[in-house]
Design a protein around this motif. Structure first.
Motif, PDB file in Angstrom:
ATOM      1  N   SER A 194       0.829  -1.211   0.000  1.00  7.85           N
ATOM      2  CA  SER A 194       0.000   0.000   0.000  1.00  7.85           C
ATOM      3  C   SER A 194       0.861   1.259   0.000  1.00  7.85           C
ATOM      4  CB  SER A 194      -0.919  -0.010   1.231  1.00  7.85           C
ATOM      5  OG  SER A 194      -1.751  -1.140   1.198  1.00  7.85           O
ATOM      6  N   THR A 195       0.178   2.386   0.061  1.00  3.52           N
ATOM      7  CA  THR A 195       0.855   3.677  -0.037  1.00  3.52           C
ATOM      8  C   THR A 195       1.372   4.111   1.342  1.00  3.52           C
ATOM      9  OG1 THR A 195      -0.568   4.126  -1.898  1.00  3.52           O
ATOM     10  CG2 THR A 195       0.518   6.016  -0.941  1.00  3.52           C
ATOM     11  N   GLY A 196       2.358   3.399   1.840  1.00  6.01           N
ATOM     12  CA  GLY A 196       2.911   3.666   3.170  1.00  6.01           C
ATOM     13  C   GLY A 196       2.288   2.738   4.204  1.00  6.01           C
ATOM     14  N   ALA A 197       3.030   2.494   5.283  1.00  9.35           N
ATOM     15  CA  ALA A 197       2.517   1.621   6.351  1.00  9.35           C
ATOM     16  C   ALA A 197       1.262   2.221   6.983  1.00  9.35           C
ATOM     17  CB  ALA A 197       3.596   1.401   7.409  1.00  9.35           C
ATOM     18  N   VAL A 209       8.992   0.383   3.949  1.00  7.93           N
ATOM     19  CA  VAL A 209      10.399   0.702   3.667  1.00  7.93           C
ATOM     20  C   VAL A 209      10.798   2.097   4.171  1.00  7.93           C
ATOM     21  CG1 VAL A 209      10.541  -0.843   1.664  1.00  7.93           C
ATOM     22  CG2 VAL A 209       9.855   1.543   1.331  1.00  7.93           C
ATOM     23  N   SER A 210       9.834   2.888   4.627  1.00  5.70           N
ATOM     24  CA  SER A 210      10.109   4.296   4.956  1.00  5.70           C
ATOM     25  C   SER A 210      11.228   4.475   5.958  1.00  5.70           C
ATOM     26  CB  SER A 210       8.869   4.950   5.548  1.00  5.70           C
ATOM     27  OG  SER A 210       7.849   4.995   4.607  1.00  5.70           O
ATOM     28  N   LYS A 211      11.129   3.769   7.083  1.00  8.43           N
ATOM     29  CA  LYS A 211      12.029   4.034   8.191  1.00  8.43           C
ATOM     30  C   LYS A 211      13.360   3.331   7.982  1.00  8.43           C
ATOM     31  CE  LYS A 211       8.947   6.527  10.373  1.00  8.43           C
ATOM     32  NZ  LYS A 211       7.650   6.428   9.783  1.00  8.43           N
ATOM     33  N   ALA A 212      13.332   2.080   7.524  1.00  4.66           N
ATOM     34  CA  ALA A 212      14.570   1.309   7.389  1.00  4.66           C
ATOM     35  C   ALA A 212      15.481   1.880   6.303  1.00  4.66           C
ATOM     36  CB  ALA A 212      14.240  -0.148   7.076  1.00  4.66           C
ATOM     37  N   TYR A 213      14.896   2.338   5.207  1.00  3.52           N
ATOM     38  CA  TYR A 213      15.713   2.724   4.049  1.00  3.52           C
ATOM     39  C   TYR A 213      15.629   4.221   3.750  1.00  3.52           C
ATOM     40  CZ  TYR A 213      15.513  -2.320   3.564  1.00  3.52           C
ATOM     41  OH  TYR A 213      15.592  -3.668   3.813  1.00  3.52           O
ATOM     42  N   ALA A 214      15.184   5.002   4.718  1.00  3.05           N
ATOM     43  CA  ALA A 214      15.068   6.457   4.519  1.00  3.05           C
ATOM     44  C   ALA A 214      14.260   6.750   3.250  1.00  3.05           C
ATOM     45  CB  ALA A 214      16.459   7.105   4.460  1.00  3.05           C
ATOM     46  N   ARG A 249       6.460   6.361  -0.083  1.00  2.00           N
ATOM     47  CA  ARG A 249       5.175   5.830   0.354  1.00  2.00           C
ATOM     48  C   ARG A 249       4.957   4.371  -0.044  1.00  2.00           C
ATOM     49  NH1 ARG A 249       5.007   7.419   3.954  1.00  2.00           N
ATOM     50  NH2 ARG A 249       2.824   7.119   4.427  1.00  2.00           N
ATOM     51  N   ILE A 250       5.748   3.484   0.507  1.00  2.00           N
ATOM     52  CA  ILE A 250       5.483   2.053   0.322  1.00  2.00           C
ATOM     53  C   ILE A 250       5.440   1.362   1.687  1.00  2.00           C
ATOM     54  CG2 ILE A 250       6.350  -0.154  -0.600  1.00  2.00           C
ATOM     55  CD1 ILE A 250       5.267   1.618  -2.827  1.00  2.00           C
ATOM     56  N   GLY A 251       4.280   0.788   1.977  1.00  2.00           N
ATOM     57  CA  GLY A 251       4.113  -0.037   3.176  1.00  2.00           C
ATOM     58  C   GLY A 251       3.475  -1.341   2.757  1.00  2.00           C
ATOM     59  N   TYR A 252       3.436  -2.301   3.655  1.00  2.00           N
ATOM     60  CA  TYR A 252       2.781  -3.560   3.286  1.00  2.00           C
ATOM     61  C   TYR A 252       2.199  -4.240   4.515  1.00  2.00           C
ATOM     62  CZ  TYR A 252       7.550  -5.232   4.372  1.00  2.00           C
ATOM     63  OH  TYR A 252       8.767  -5.466   4.965  1.00  2.00           O
ATOM     64  N   ALA A 253       1.217  -5.112   4.241  1.00  2.00           N
ATOM     65  CA  ALA A 253       0.587  -5.904   5.295  1.00  2.00           C
ATOM     66  C   ALA A 253       0.641  -7.363   4.875  1.00  2.00           C
ATOM     67  CB  ALA A 253      -0.863  -5.474   5.476  1.00  2.00           C
ATOM     68  N   ALA A 254       0.881  -8.239   5.847  1.00  2.00           N
ATOM     69  CA  ALA A 254       0.800  -9.680   5.606  1.00  2.00           C
ATOM     70  C   ALA A 254      -0.186 -10.236   6.617  1.00  2.00           C
ATOM     71  CB  ALA A 254       2.166 -10.318   5.783  1.00  2.00           C
ATOM     72  N   SER A 255      -1.093 -11.058   6.153  1.00  2.00           N
ATOM     73  CA  SER A 255      -2.185 -11.479   7.046  1.00  2.00           C
ATOM     74  C   SER A 255      -2.819 -12.765   6.544  1.00  2.00           C
ATOM     75  CB  SER A 255      -3.250 -10.377   7.085  1.00  2.00           C
ATOM     76  OG  SER A 255      -3.790 -10.174   5.798  1.00  2.00           O
ATOM     77  N   PRO A 256      -3.695 -13.372   7.340  1.00  2.00           N
ATOM     78  CA  PRO A 256      -4.483 -14.491   6.840  1.00  2.00           C
ATOM     79  C   PRO A 256      -5.226 -14.063   5.569  1.00  2.00           C
ATOM     80  CG  PRO A 256      -4.802 -14.218   9.193  1.00  2.00           C
ATOM     81  CD  PRO A 256      -4.008 -13.050   8.735  1.00  2.00           C
ATOM     82  N   VAL A 257      -5.429 -15.005   4.648  1.00  2.00           N
ATOM     83  CA  VAL A 257      -5.904 -14.636   3.316  1.00  2.00           C
ATOM     84  C   VAL A 257      -7.287 -13.972   3.338  1.00  2.00           C
ATOM     85  CG1 VAL A 257      -6.971 -16.842   2.612  1.00  2.00           C
ATOM     86  CG2 VAL A 257      -5.732 -15.423   0.919  1.00  2.00           C
TER      87      VAL A 257
END
Ligand code: GLU
Length: 398
Positions: A96-99, A236-241, A246-254
């Protein structure tokens, strides 16, 4: 015109408001020491920028699948396996567009009116609002400075009711920098598993910024049952400056990932194609820049903490992660600075900005106005000068 009740109850983000005020002051020629927003001051590493430029030149300027490219989801799945011992199918990952957006999607599909969400305080300002937007009730658990602001299993157990739908865990924490140990998460996990209606949203966006030999643990990795109950949020915002990409992601049950995918397909569609290509390079590429940034953050934390603790009346636990210090400044309440009474973190933050041009976020944004949040994602020279200013101002409070 009548706005919705939902719109009327949203408080705009104070972290972003303070950042924009500090930037405005800077643009008008004032030298501002900005410890407001949580944003790494480092530049995005070169190999990541080059991947974005290559993506533009290769014509990667069109829609991608709404939940992200296969390449990026593969990189994320491999990262989860490699670093968190978590196995996800690509269908379980939504980019998504940021965490912040990932969190928003998760709350939208998991909670509604009548549901309760357990939120340990101090909390990040947007966690609270994102619970309220779909009409759910935040149940705030006040944690103690003495144990590094961590929710205990007893506190969690007491806060759970039949209406509890979600428990929010944020480790490393914004704003306190607290990092839950594996044993602490296991103990919380045991309580959660006693209640089958509860899902965990685990915000792990500061995962890579942990210090002092501490280890980041995802609660989802502790056992398969917890994994089935957890939405892991990262980005990726915080780890890679890469805050602006604006790239975030979620992993979850389907079941959850499909609902989030549907929601996103009708709202933003895909996050920016070019930023996705850059994120593949960030996640798969050389991790040395992350280590270099961490080494620098530790130096700053140590220096700034030493300076803060040398000021009478200030207490602050040593944070093990993220890039925030969260000192308690309540010893100054009821006193005055040159005739101006101070009764809260908000009053003190306003004084710091107006009188010595140091921008910090008052604790009210995070659920406790006895505190101030200093982001130390700023160079040491700036920190040194700013701490001199903070010290001078506080000395003048009588
Ligand atoms: N997470 C950062 C902060 O708390 C970024 C700003 C925001 O989105 O709130 O300062």
């Amino acid at each position: 015109m009548k706005l919705t009740a939902r719109a009327m109850q949203i408080s705009p983000s104070l972290t972003l408001a303070i950042d924009s005020k500090a930037k405005q002051m800077k643009a008008s020629g004032v030298k501002v020491f900005n410890f407001g927003v949580g944003e790494p001051d480092f530049d995005t590493p070169q190999h990541i920028k080059e991947a974005a430029i290559a993506a533009i030149n290769a014509g990667m300027t069109k829609y991608t699948p709404a939940t992200g490219t296969v390449q990026l989801k593969q990189a994320i799945a491999a990262k989860f396996k490699r670093e968190n011992n978590l196995n996800y199918q690509l269908s379980q990952i939504v980019v998504s567009t940021g965490a912040k957006h990932s969190l928003y999607n998760a709350f939208q599909v998991l909670v509604e009116e009548g549901d309760e969400v357990i939120l340990p305080a101090p909390f990040w300002v947007s966690h609270l609002e994102q619970i309220k937007i779909p009409g759910a009730e935040p149940v705030i658990v006040i944690t103690s400075e003495k144990n590094g602001f961590k929710m205990t299993p007893e506190q969690l157990r007491q806060a759970i009711t039949p209406k509890t739908k979600v428990v929010l865990i944020n480790s490393p924490s914004n704003p306190t920098g607290g990092v839950y140990s594996k044993a602490e998460l296991r103990a919380l996990g045991e309580v959660i598993l006693e209640h089958e209606q509860i899902t965990v949203i685990s915000d792990e966006v500061y995962e890579k910024l942990v210090y002092d030999g501490l280890e980041h643990v995802s609660i989802a990795s502790l056992n398969p049952e917890l994994k089935e109950r957890t939405v892991v949020i990262n980005g990726v915002s915080k780890a890679y400056a890469m805050t602006g990409w604006r790239i975030g992601y979620a992993a979850s049950p389907v079941e959850i990932s499909q609902a989030m995918a549907g929601l996103q397909s009708h709202s933003t569609s895909n996050p920016t194609s070019i930023a996705q290509a850059a994120s593949v390079a960030a996640i798969n590429g050389d991790q040395q820049p992350v280590q270099d940034m961490c080494a620098e953050f530790v130096k700053r934390r140590d220096y700034m903490l030493k300076r803060l603790l040398s000021i009478p009346g200030i207490s602050c636990p040593q944070p093990g992660g993220a890039f925030y210090l969260f000192p308690n400044v309540s010893a100054y309440f009821g006193k005055s600075y040159r005739g101006q009474l101070i009764n809260s973190g908000t009053d003190l933050a306003a004084l710091l900005l107006d009188k010595v041009q140091v921008a910090v976020v008052p604790g009210v944004a995070f659920g406790n106005d006895d505190f101030l949040r200093f982001s130390y994602a700023t160079d040491l020279a700036t920190i040194t000068e700013a701490m001199n200013r903070v010290e001078t101002l506080l000395k003048d409070i009588k």
